[in-house]
Write an enzyme that holds these catalytic residues in place. Structure first.
Site, PDB file in Angstrom:
ATOM      1  N   ASN A  85     -34.892  10.184  -6.332  1.00  0.00           N
ATOM      2  CA  ASN A  85     -35.948   9.175  -6.302  1.00  0.00           C
ATOM      3  C   ASN A  85     -37.304   9.851  -6.357  1.00  0.00           C
ATOM      4  OD1 ASN A  85     -34.148   7.132  -3.909  1.00  0.00           O
ATOM      5  ND2 ASN A  85     -34.267   6.945  -6.128  1.00  0.00           N
ATOM      6  N   GLU A 123     -23.420   3.608  -7.711  1.00  0.00           N
ATOM      7  CA  GLU A 123     -24.510   3.127  -8.556  1.00  0.00           C
ATOM      8  C   GLU A 123     -24.073   2.938 -10.003  1.00  0.00           C
ATOM      9  OE1 GLU A 123     -26.942   1.505  -8.893  1.00  0.00           O
ATOM     10  OE2 GLU A 123     -28.841   2.578  -8.872  1.00  0.00           O
ATOM     11  N   ARG A 177     -25.875  10.014  -0.884  1.00  0.00           N
ATOM     12  CA  ARG A 177     -27.075   9.422  -0.302  1.00  0.00           C
ATOM     13  C   ARG A 177     -26.784   8.195   0.545  1.00  0.00           C
ATOM     14  NH1 ARG A 177     -27.055   9.104  -5.844  1.00  0.00           N
ATOM     15  NH2 ARG A 177     -27.581   7.175  -6.916  1.00  0.00           N
ATOM     16  N   ARG A 211     -30.703  -0.317   0.719  1.00  0.00           N
ATOM     17  CA  ARG A 211     -30.503   0.823  -0.162  1.00  0.00           C
ATOM     18  C   ARG A 211     -30.394   2.071   0.693  1.00  0.00           C
ATOM     19  NH1 ARG A 211     -34.922   0.945  -4.741  1.00  0.00           N
ATOM     20  NH2 ARG A 211     -33.742   2.791  -5.365  1.00  0.00           N
ATOM     21  N   HIS A 212     -29.900   3.105   0.096  1.00  0.00           N
ATOM     22  CA  HIS A 212     -29.902   4.396   0.766  1.00  0.00           C
ATOM     23  C   HIS A 212     -31.341   4.804   1.016  1.00  0.00           C
ATOM     24  CE1 HIS A 212     -31.184   5.913  -3.122  1.00  0.00           C
ATOM     25  NE2 HIS A 212     -30.248   5.121  -3.636  1.00  0.00           N
ATOM     26  N   HIS A 271     -26.873   0.915  -3.663  1.00  0.00           N
ATOM     27  CA  HIS A 271     -27.884   1.378  -4.605  1.00  0.00           C
ATOM     28  C   HIS A 271     -28.602   0.198  -5.234  1.00  0.00           C
ATOM     29  CE1 HIS A 271     -25.804   5.281  -4.360  1.00  0.00           C
ATOM     30  NE2 HIS A 271     -24.756   4.498  -4.191  1.00  0.00           N
TER      31      HIS A 271
END
Lengths: 587, 686
Positions: B419, B483, B463, B412-413, B548
């Protein structure tokens, strides 16, 4: 930011480098058909592609058959030195042009359309281009059914300038003898020559050898799906929705949209009937009617536009990848707001509306990539197809079918109320547009959903309206009439099913349908706003003046039928609102 | 192309529907005179709206009046709709951290450029007001944060209540709905494998099954060998003694055994057909089907069933290296046929078995049947008479497969600002800890891959690109890796959604895979959009995908054959590199959590009613490395697909995962000061 998928520094797409697709095959094997189809597909993907046809070039240089030396196509006995020199010259010239396309014009894929039936010549060609960094693939077209070949000769070759003024049967015989000659010396491609794709009887069998790379495998998949069975593809936009200018609201159809849906179904049914009649009149062989399949996006307004079809028991498939172009941060903004809030983005968008991707939005290139599986399935599909879609999606698909260059995609015009009919033909498609509806929301949303409807500002550009000599107005008028008949018959059915008990309903239906007829008779004449649009800068933004023109123009047309049930009291604003509310109750 | 002229600015009005927006601030809506209105704003004649083919019971009364709805309420709804139509884009109240000047560069909009003419229309008091000091529009027009959406739904609902049209399609409301599974009932395909033993037939069948199951087709493999073995086992258990399945059994001069084998094949095909007729979409018959007679017999049998399509899939291999590897795999993988034999004996016997088949083997040349013939796993492919789009996709998929050893890395980023705030969607920048991860990633990747080639794929969102920015490899940006689009909920926190739309929120938990956010996507939609990525991924070698949570869940589910129910709950933690190495029968997996703290964005499926909401400050790996490792281990310990399943009843044991040393190496790095695990927010330069 604006980079489309996979652009490399060289500006070439998909990291595929330079590709030369060399067609191989005896005459009349559909090489040109396949080349053109492939070119259309690759161009639509945004890859700079061109077909170089040796035959066309020869004709350009030498002119018609009478200028061709008699031993030009001779294979059994050696040709004269002069003819050989001529052949070499022509071949070298076209190959130089191909190199030029790569080096000077920034091209990426060339389809070299020639017979290339000689193994040694192929090897030379392979080495010549590989040494210059071009990846060579052979695309062989084989056909072992004489009837296909003869049909091909009749449909394509006889119209060639080579046979201008010839008797048809004599020309066919001459062409066959040319084929027979070449068959003697023809070498099929073998595995040790390099990567190849062999297509047998236009897609019946496909053999693929050492094909690597994204673009190359895409080409294979594409060739796996094309076919030549006759069928028709229709496109129509979804009906007007309650909130036109928001992607996210995913709103339902407006009352006008529901009406539109009904009208469209009638129009499609009528048009399909008319087309059958047309074919019968032309003496084409009549087969069983192709079933009609309907694809919509998973957006509510699109699926609900297909609702009448769902009711009538047609197969309607929802495809989530057919959603309209995502406007990203521009969702819900008007043009002015977008310009004010995102001036830089707006400028870049204007400079390249095909490739520019606003923040979180999709560019038209993104949309094309997203729609690629739809293209494959569309090619594979053998049934007649009705695609009820959003303007952006229809633009992309039409651009593919018609073969428009990518930068014209955002400018394709497709208005609500147009039914576009596309029939694949030998080297492309025949497209016709019919007009079946001109109610609220036609050519609409101007300035509201700016991203989706960007092209509405470019009146006339990239239009797919027919220039094939079809009498547009007459067609549209006929269709309107047929649609009307269609409706009347269904109404009679409805009346029967309701029973004799309710006369008043039937009376109402009739009275309204009369009103409707009055309204729709105006349909063949384009609504006034379209004429205005030509004089204005664009249709994206309408000045209040043109708005009033449009309204009043249509009001006249519609007034008779419309006003019947209207309660009076329009002078007061509250009253009019109430009146509208009352009339909504009747929906 | 000649450019269309830039359109003049529109002053925020939609000319079509409301030619003049109300200029009064009074709450009672005032509308412009009808003459200025587009005439068709009025509802259209009934004929247009009522489907003529549908008898309308309700309208039999012929009455024009409303059923239950007060015209005043309706008028109010209509006016509200008009308001919404003409409303200028309301700016979000949300102060989006997404756009930090510099990071988003020129794409950030002008902050104070809200046109003065955009005033909120009267009648909708709850519209956010514009005070000129608005943040950028982080959430667009119809996000679920504003009450505009609810107003729209309410007014449409009122309109619908008054509508007398017969059954209409369900209308829009709320923030999303569970979408029905598409109808695949037309796809009924028998895929009959053809090929000598040790030619990778089972490998191809398994791959194909995983691919099609991921696309939600109902697929099963009917393996004749398994049937034979399980029968032999049953016979042994009932005291029948060990059945001889050595090479003599497969000899074509052994008439009795031939008959038994034929019987088994028939039995297998019969159960395949009855399963297809009942529920299946694609049934794969995994047997040698090595003679023309055999294939003709299958063709004859399938032709008796209407609507079943038949496709042969031949795996032909003349590369001795591949064959030898397959033979070795077979001899050493615990095949019960060779129980109690030494490895050498087993190999010898197996080779003899192959010879028995080779003596009668006929490769596919029949011109009239539909088949796909694959030479040396994708080197050369022949496709004959493919009938449907699904079949051509299957053929294309098989064309893209290769056997070169490679690994796919998923990450994932790094932790993003959204987040941290618990928000979903958006296009925010990385948090300082996220940048920390981005900087640590190259070392981790290098440790793993050495000098091997690698390509990095990211989404188009900030991201993931920021996370990949320190990696010295070739990068590709895929729009399809973006995403899952949360539609109207984009930019909200789960708490906010739960508070505003509690019912919708619950129904998402009931069937998360099929829940489509309004104006957005469902997990199924994501799977459909990722399909071309999977095709490309199968073709490629070492790939690192930085994407994502939802995207990686879908990709992960593909490689591990997870079901649609499991898929939306797969744990893909932040700051963890997942390495997936395809093996003959499944995928091997390793996880490398980096000791950089991050929030936990995983929402487990709620057991009772309330689901856990993302919490900030989940245990960072470095500090509670022990616990973290255990958890990670437990999670991917036994993968049912990892081992060959000889009895068709998941008898195989998972390969298991050795906890890698890399996280320890990283801890050492932390100790020696090469890398600083920062749990606190630090302002990050650059």
């Amino acid at each position: 930011m604006a980079a489309p998928l996979y652009v490399t520094q060289s500006g070439r797409l998909f990291h595929a480098g330079l590709i030369l697709i060399v067609t191989v095959g005896l005459p009349a094997r559909g090489k040109t058909h396949i080349s053109r189809a492939l070119e259309r597909y690759l161009r639509w993907l945004g890859v700079k592609t061109r077909v170089y046809s040796l035959g066309d070039y020869r004709r350009k240089v030498l002119g018609g058959a009478k200028n061709v030396p008699p031993d030009y196509f001779q294979t059994k006995s050696p040709r004269s030195e002069a003819t050989n020199a001529l052949r070499r010259r022509i071949k070298n010239e076209i190959e130089d042009q191909i190199m030029d396309f790569y080096t000077v014009q920034g091209g990426q894929v060339v389809i070299y359309d020639a017979n290339n039936g000689n193994v040694k010549n192929r090897k030379d060609c392979y080495q010549k281009f590989e040494s210059k960094g071009v990846h060579v693939i052979f695309l062989e077209s084989i056909c072992d059914q004489e009837e296909i070949i003869t049909a091909n000769i009749r449909s394509v070759k006889l119209s060639s300038p080579d046979y201008a003024g010839w008797d048809a049967e004599r020309a066919v015989a001459d062409y066959w003898s040319r084929i027979r000659d070449q068959e003697q010396v023809y070498d099929t491609v073998t595995a040790d020559e390099g990567p190849f794709i062999k297509v047998m009887n236009v897609g019946e069998r496909i053999e693929v050898n050492r094909i690597e790379g994204y673009l190359q495998t895409r080409c294979c998949f594409f060739l796996m799906n094309i076919h030549t069975k006759p069928r028709t593809i229709y496109f129509a936009r979804s009906g007007q929705s309650l909130i036109e200018h928001s992607y996210k609201a995913d709103s339902d159809l407006s009352p006008a949209g529901w009406e539109y849906a009904e009208r469209m179904k009638a129009a499609v049914v009528a048009r399909r009937k008319a087309l059958r009649e047309e074919k019968r009149a032309n003496g084409e062989p009549m087969t069983n009617e192709n079933p009609l399949l309907i694809w919509t996006s998973a957006r509510r307004r699109a699926y609900h536009t297909a609702w009448p079809f769902v009711h009538a028991g047609f197969k309607v498939v929802q495809k989530p990848i057919m959603s309209e172009i995502n406007p990203g941060v521009w969702d819900g903004l008007s043009t002015g707001e977008a310009m004010d809030l995102y001036p830089d983005e707006w400028d870049r968008f204007l400079s390249d509306p095909y490739a520019h991707r606003a923040p979180r939005a999709e560019s038209y290139h993104d949309l094309s990539v997203r729609l690629e599986p739809v293209i494959f399935e569309l090619e594979r599909c053998q049934d007649d197809l009705l695609i009820i879609g959003h303007a952006s999606v229809i633009r992309c698909l039409l651009a593919y079918l018609v073969g428009l260059p990518p930068n014209e995609v955002p400018a394709v015009e497709i208005a609500r109320g147009d039914l576009v009919e596309v029939t694949p033909a030998s080297y492309g498609v025949i497209s016709r547009a019919f007009h079946f509806w001109s109610g609220e929301g036609r050519g609409d949303a101007s300035g509201e959903n700016l991203y989706e409807n960007f092209a509405e500002s470019t009146s006339g550009k990239g239009s797919v309206l027919p220039d094939s000599g079809v009498n547009f107005a007459a067609d549209a008028f006929n269709m309107e009439k047929e649609a009307q008949e269609e409706q009347n018959t269904s109404k009679q059915k409805l009346a029967k099913s309701i029973g004799k008990g309710n006369k008043s309903l039937l009376a109402r239906l009739n009275s309204q349908s009369n009103g409707n007829t009055d309204g729709t008779k105006s349909a063949p004449h384009l609504p006034p706003f379209q004429e205005n649009a030509d004089e204005e800068e664009g249709r994206l933004i309408k000045s209040p003046g043109s708005e009033i023109n449009y309204s009043s123009g249509n009001e006249e047309v519609l007034s008779e039928g419309e006003l019947q049930d209207e309660p009076q009291g329009e002078g007061k604003e509250g009253g009019s609102l109430r009146a509208r509310a009352m009339s909504i109750l009747e929906i | 192309m000649s450019m269309p002229p830039p359109p003049p600015p529109n002053k925020g009005k939609s000319p079509q529907l409301t030619p003049s927006a109300p200029s009064t601030s009074s709450k009672s809506p005032t509308l412009s005179p009808p003459s200025a209105r587009s005439p068709r704003t009025k509802p259209l004649p009934m004929t247009g709206i009522t489907p003529p083919s549908q008898p309308d019971q309700q309208s039999q009364s012929g009455s024009v009046g409303p059923k239950h709805v007060d015209p005043e309420v309706l008028a109010d709804a209509v006016s509200k709709l008009d308001m919404i139509r003409s409303a200028p884009a309301p700016m979000s109240q949300v102060n989006s951290p997404a756009v930090t000047p510099g990071a988003s560069g020129a794409s950030s909009p002008k902050l104070f450029g809200i046109p003065g003419g955009a005033q909120a229309p009267g009648g909708l008091e709850r519209l956010p007001s514009h005070d000129g000091k608005q943040s950028v529009p982080g959430t667009p027009h119809f996000g679920a944060q504003t009450d505009l959406l609810r107003t729209l739904d309410e007014s449409t609902r009122v309109l619908r209540q008054t509508s007398k049209a017969p059954s209409r399609a369900p209308s829009v409301s709320g923030i999303g709905t569970v979408v029905e599974k598409p109808d695949y009932s037309e796809a009924k395909i028998v895929v009959a494998m053809v090929g000598l033993p040790a030619r990778g037939k089972s490998y191809l069948s398994n791959k194909l099954m995983r691919y099609l199951r991921w696309l939600e087709y109902n697929v099963d493999v009917f393996n004749v060998g398994q049937l034979r073995r399980s029968k032999a086992r049953a016979a042994m258990q009932t005291g029948g003694g060990k059945v001889d399945h050595s090479a003599t059994y497969f000899s074509h001069s052994n008439a009795e055994a031939s008959k038994i084998r034929e019987q088994l094949a028939n039995e297998s095909l019969e159960s395949l057909i009855s399963w297809l007729k009942k529920e299946g979409n694609v049934g794969i018959m995994d047997a040698t089907n090595s003679t023309r007679d055999r294939r003709e017999w299958i063709r004859h049998r399938v032709a008796q069933e209407p609507n079943l399509q038949l496709m042969f899939l031949e795996s032909f291999c003349d590369d001795p290296v591949v064959i030898a590897a397959n033979v070795a795999l077979k001899a050493s993988s615990g095949d019960p046929d060779y129980a109690g034999m030494s490895r050498e004996d087993a190999e010898r016997d197996f080779r003899k078995r192959i010879e028995q088949y080779e003596s009668v083997y006929q490769t596919i040349t029949e011109p009239d049947i539909s088949y796909c013939r694959i030479l040396n796993v994708g080197q050369r492919v022949t496709i004959n008479r493919i009938q449907s789009y699904l079949q051509s996709r299957v053929a294309f998929y098989l064309m893209n497969l290769h056997l070169k050893p490679r690994s796919i890395y998923l990450s994932r980023h790094g932790e993003s600002m959204y987040n941290v705030e618990g928000k979903i969607g958006g296009d925010s920048d990385l948090s300082p800890r996220g940048f920390e991860y981005a900087k640590a990633l190259p070392a981790l990747v290098r440790d793993n891959i050495g000098d091997g080639p690698l390509e990095v794929w990211t989404s188009t969102l900030q991201r993931t690109q920021q996370t990949g920015s320190y990696l010295p490899f070739e990068k590709k940006t895929w729009k399809s890796l973006d995403e899952l689009d949360a539609g109207v909920c984009d930019g909200m926190t789960y708490e906010e959604i739960e508070e505003k739309y509690p019912e919708d929120y619950e129904s998402r938990d009931e069937d998360k895979f099929n829940y489509r956010y309004r104006g957005g996507e469902s997990y199924r939609d994501v799977v459909v959009r990722l399909e071309p990525v999977i095709m490309e991924l199968e073709r490629q070698e070492n790939i690192l995908i930085i994407a994502h949570q939802a995207i990686l869940r879908c990709l992960y589910a593909y490689f591990h054959g997870k079901t649609q129910e499991e898929l939306p709950y797969i744990k893909i933690p932040l700051h963890t590199l997942i390495k997936i190495s395809p093996r003959a029968y499944g995928c091997h997996e390793e996880r490398y959590p980096l000791p950089i703290a991050a929030v936990d964005t995983h929402r487990p499926k709620p057991k009772g009613k309330k689901g856990a909401t993302p919490s900030i400050g989940a245990p960072p790996a470095a500090e509670e490395g022990e616990g973290d490792k255990n958890e990670a281990k437990e999670e991917f310990e036994s993968d049912p697909n990892a081992a060959r399943d000889y009895f068709g009843d998941k008898a195989g044991k998972g390969l298991g995962v050795k906890p890698e040393s890399v996280s320890r190496i990283l801890e050492q790095k932390v100790q020696t000061g090469d890398m600083a695990p920062t749990a606190q927010h630090e302002s990050h330069k650059e």
